[in-house]
Design a protein around this motif. Structure first.
Motif, PDB file in Angstrom:
ATOM      1  N   VAL A 346      24.331  17.156  32.340  1.00  0.00           N
ATOM      2  CA  VAL A 346      23.449  18.137  32.972  1.00  0.00           C
ATOM      3  C   VAL A 346      22.760  18.988  31.911  1.00  0.00           C
ATOM      4  N   VAL A 347      23.483  19.395  30.888  1.00  0.00           N
ATOM      5  CA  VAL A 347      22.892  20.221  29.830  1.00  0.00           C
ATOM      6  C   VAL A 347      21.812  19.449  29.082  1.00  0.00           C
ATOM      7  N   GLU A 348      22.031  18.162  28.866  1.00  0.00           N
ATOM      8  CA  GLU A 348      21.030  17.349  28.174  1.00  0.00           C
ATOM      9  C   GLU A 348      19.759  17.165  28.998  1.00  0.00           C
ATOM     10  N   ALA A 349      19.895  16.987  30.329  1.00  0.00           N
ATOM     11  CA  ALA A 349      18.745  16.650  31.178  1.00  0.00           C
ATOM     12  C   ALA A 349      18.058  17.858  31.785  1.00  0.00           C
ATOM     13  N   CYS A 350      18.688  19.034  31.748  1.00  0.00           N
ATOM     14  CA  CYS A 350      18.126  20.231  32.397  1.00  0.00           C
ATOM     15  C   CYS A 350      17.872  21.299  31.336  1.00  0.00           C
ATOM     16  N   PRO A 351      16.693  21.317  30.750  1.00  0.00           N
ATOM     17  CA  PRO A 351      16.425  22.296  29.677  1.00  0.00           C
ATOM     18  C   PRO A 351      16.291  23.731  30.167  1.00  0.00           C
ATOM     19  N   LYS A 352      16.120  23.945  31.485  1.00  0.00           N
ATOM     20  CA  LYS A 352      15.943  25.299  32.011  1.00  0.00           C
ATOM     21  C   LYS A 352      17.239  25.911  32.523  1.00  0.00           C
ATOM     22  N   LEU A 353      18.366  25.313  32.263  1.00  0.00           N
ATOM     23  CA  LEU A 353      19.643  25.804  32.777  1.00  0.00           C
ATOM     24  C   LEU A 353      19.949  27.186  32.198  1.00  0.00           C
TER      25      LEU A 353
END
Length: 748
Positions: A346-353
């Protein structure tokens, strides 16, 4: 054929004698002429149409007809047909009536259907219409009007009376029935229904089919939050709302909807919503397939809450990573089948987290994930409570990264500051004081810091950390037994002192008055203080009451005695051995403190007194007996000063019932009853202390203690029985009769 039909017409329309020859005998006329057929009937119909107003624009002269409110109007019959040599015309005769006499010239065609009008005799009354200001029609005389349908002339249909002779305003159509809700545009209907609660909208759907369609329209359910009514709404209605609203729903909160346990496989339920942005399934009994279907169908998700779902696994996080690139908030707390491998995707694919809540998730000793979070540096909230796998090494990588340049003066890595605003490390037993030292100078924007139950935290670490957090508003140091008053004194002098709102030092047994007193003097905006099992005394409670007097300005009202204050400070002092009833009474006295001020204003004398004064000054009345001076008029105004904010206290269990009852009375504006309760309770506590003293007079002191206890019990019962918002007369002495108590048998 034409000649045969013309004979009765000629006989019926024999010329009528003029008024100058009244001796002419009128020929007989037919009472009921034969009905026209065929071509003659068609021609008669055309003649009627030709007299309509619609042919005015054709250039022909308009027929002059009678105008009246009677039913016998013949305005629909053409009276301007071709002239005939032998047949008189009723239209020309009536038209020439504007002159002095009657005309006898034949004007009607032979083919025009006849009208049976009786001949005028010698006693006929003439009506001159020259003074009607241009009116060209008049009503049929009363004796000539037909009152029944059977008397109509054959070949002439019944029409509205004098329709073509009426003005335009008189033939306005009848307004149809007006239904406000039915005629309202659908957009306004939707806007009206948006002001209703979801429960009310569901009830309205049972009114009718149209209301059912309108109440389940997707425009009303763009935000579906079941947090307030999830226990009351049935599963069928909830499924109906979700499937009907479908693509319109943006925010879907199904927290605690356990009634959907057997309905998740309903056709179209998990696939109906395709435009969700905020999605919460916290506490739902949902299967793994339905979770995956929801996540697959919504690629615009920004907020996902899966906390407490036992069937949420790393597969769900894999779907989120592949499908939800706009994700900013992820809550997977208490998901036992999720670990940091899914979080890494999730951290790799979601830069706006920005918000990651992963309490009780395993695998936080993975330094690769921590390095990825350090590199991204987008997290603003990180909740890692009860994560025993978190270590000092992984926390250091999160704060300082790897192989960075080190400042030789301070010994700390030179790295960009973190954007964290809230960090929760509650019960992370794997970290120690060494791990917390890496946060010094790296979290300048932190607002909430929770370090409760972290083992081995020392004063030196916090005294170095707190001055570097100027935005701090919430600090939780519960059960950090190694801390002392030095931390509180440092906090009182930190830049964050004016911003501090919440402080918890419960079970910090080494903290006491020397640390809390300077803190209360500088942290004047604090709203919550938790000091359970500490060494504070009555001085802290007194200082808190003084701080509230200075912070919150009092409310002044003129002529009014009803005011309801708000709660400004929540103070928790359970099991504090040095807190006595004296400090508790100080809080109660401050909460019910009301000042009444009286103002006087001199008013001018009345008119009659002015006349008396003028008479006294008149020299002609010097010999009259003097009257007493008029008393001055004074207007008295009373203003009451009330506390705007009060302190809500939680203290020793033996004092707490009285404190709660006192707080209830103050919050409902019954200050008089609250002060009475505080006074009676103080008398009871004094008598109880005297009863415990040894020496002469102990029996008398014990008797006084029993009497004070009985009075206090009566006061507490009166407070519980009084209605909220009661006046000052409620309670003891305010109309409630005390329960009769007998001394009982001394032996028994």
């Amino acid at each position: 054929m034409a000649n045969i039909i013309a004979e009765p017409v000629l006989e019926a329309h024999t010329p009528i004698g003029s008024p100058q020859s009244p001796t002419s005998n009128p020929p007989p006329f037919y009472e009921q002429p034969p009905r026209l057929k065929g071509r003659q009937r068609l021609l008669a119909g055309l003649q009627r149409v030709s007299s309509s107003q619609s042919v005015q624009r054709l250039g022909g002269s308009r027929t002059r007809a009678y105008s009246a409110n009677g039913k016998g109007s013949i305005s629909c019959i053409s009276l301007q047909s071709a002239h005939s040599l032998n047949t008189p015309s009723l239209g020309s005769a009536l038209t020439n009536e504007l002159s002095v006499g009657y005309s006898t010239a034949p004007t009607s065609a032979a083919t025009t259907p006849g009208i049976q009008v009786p001949m005028f005799d010698e006693s006929a009354r003439l009506r001159y219409l020259s003074k009607l200001n241009g009116k060209t029609s008049a009503g049929i005389p009363t004796e000539l009007r037909q009152t029944t349908k059977t008397g109509l002339t054959p070949g002439i249909a019944e029409v509205d009376e004098d329709y073509f002779s009426r003005s335009k305003s008189q033939i306005a159509q009848r307004s149809r029935d007006f239904n406000f809700w039915r005629d309202l545009p659908s957009e306004l209907k939707m806007e009206v229904l948006t002001y209703l609660k979801p429960r009310e909208i569901v009830r309205l759907s049972a009114v009718s089919k149209s209301w059912h369609r309108m109440c389940f329209d997707g425009q009303l359910w763009a935000i579906l939050d079941t947090a307030d009514f999830y226990q009351d709404i049935p599963a069928d209605a909830l499924v109906k709302i979700i499937t009907s609203a479908g693509p319109f729903v943006r925010d879907l909160n199904l927290r605690g909807c356990v009634q959907l346990t057997e309905r998740w496989h309903t056709r179209g339920l998990s696939d109906a919503c395709t435009n969700l942005e905020n999605f919460s399934l916290q506490g739902c009994h949902i299967d793994r397939t339905s979770i995956h279907n929801f996540l697959y169908a919504n690629s615009r998700l920004v907020h996902i809450n899966l906390s407490g779902l036992a069937l949420a696994t790393n597969s769900a996080l894999k779907i989120i990573a592949a499908n939800c690139s706009q994700l900013e908030h992820l809550d997977i707390t208490w998901c036992n089948h999720v670990d940091t491998r899914g979080i890494k995707r999730v951290v790799e694919a979601c830069p706006k987290l920005k918000d990651l809540r992963a309490g009780e998730v395993r695998g936080w000793d993975d330094t690769e994930l921590m390095l990825m979070l350090f590199t991204r540096n987008t997290l603003e909230r990180l909740v890692l409570m009860n994560c025993d796998s978190l270590t000092d090494e992984s926390l250091a990588v999160l704060m300082e990264g790897r192989d960075n340049e080190v400042d030789y003066l301070t010994g700390r890595a030179i790295v960009p500051p973190r954007k964290l605003k809230h960090l929760d490390l509650t019960r992370c037993r794997g970290i120690s004081d060494n791990g917390l030292k890496t946060m010094v100078g790296n979290i300048p924007e932190i607002e909430g810091l929770q370090l409760s139950k972290v083992q081995g935290v020392l004063d030196s670490t916090l005294t170095d950390l707190l001055p570097t957090t100027p935005m701090l508003t919430h600090l939780d140091l519960e059960e950090l037994g190694d801390l002392s008053n030095a931390v509180l004194q440092c906090l009182a002098n930190c830049p964050c002192a004016p911003r501090l709102r919440h402080l918890s030092i419960s079970y910090c047994e080494n903290m006491g008055d020397s640390g809390m007193l300077p803190l209360l003097k500088t942290c004047t905006n604090v709203r919550s203080l938790e000091m359970d099992n500490t060494r504070i005394s009555d001085l802290v409670l007194t200082e808190a009451a003084a701080m509230m007097r200075q912070r919150a300005p009092r409310t002044i009202l003129q002529g009014k005695t009803d005011f309801k204050p708000a709660t400004g400070l929540r103070l928790f002092a359970f099991d504090c051995q040095n807190v006595t009833w004296t400090g508790v009474r100080e809080i109660l006295s401050r909460n019910a403190e009301v000042f009444v001020t009286t103002h006087t204003t001199n008013l001018p004398p009345l008119d009659k007194h002015k006349d008396r004064t003028a008479t006294a000054t008149n020299p002609s009345t010097e010999n009259l007996p003097s009257r007493p001076d008029t008393p001055s008029r004074i207007h008295i105004t009373r203003s009451s000063s009330f506390p705007s904010e009060i302190i809500q206290l939680k203290c020793f269990w033996n004092f707490q019932p009285t404190v709660e009852e006192h707080t209830k009375r103050v919050l409902r504006g019954d200050f008089t009853s609250a002060r009475r309760l505080e006074r009676k309770w103080a008398e009871f506590m004094i008598a109880q202390e005297e009863a415990g003293a040894a020496g002469a007079g102990s029996r008398r002191r014990r008797r006084r203690a029993r009497e004070a206890q009985m009075m206090h019990a009566d006061e507490a019962e009166a407070g519980q029985g009084s209605v909220a918002g009661a006046g000052a007369g409620a309670g003891v002495g305010g109309g409630r009769r005390r329960r009769a108590r007998s001394g009982g048998c001394a032996v028994m």
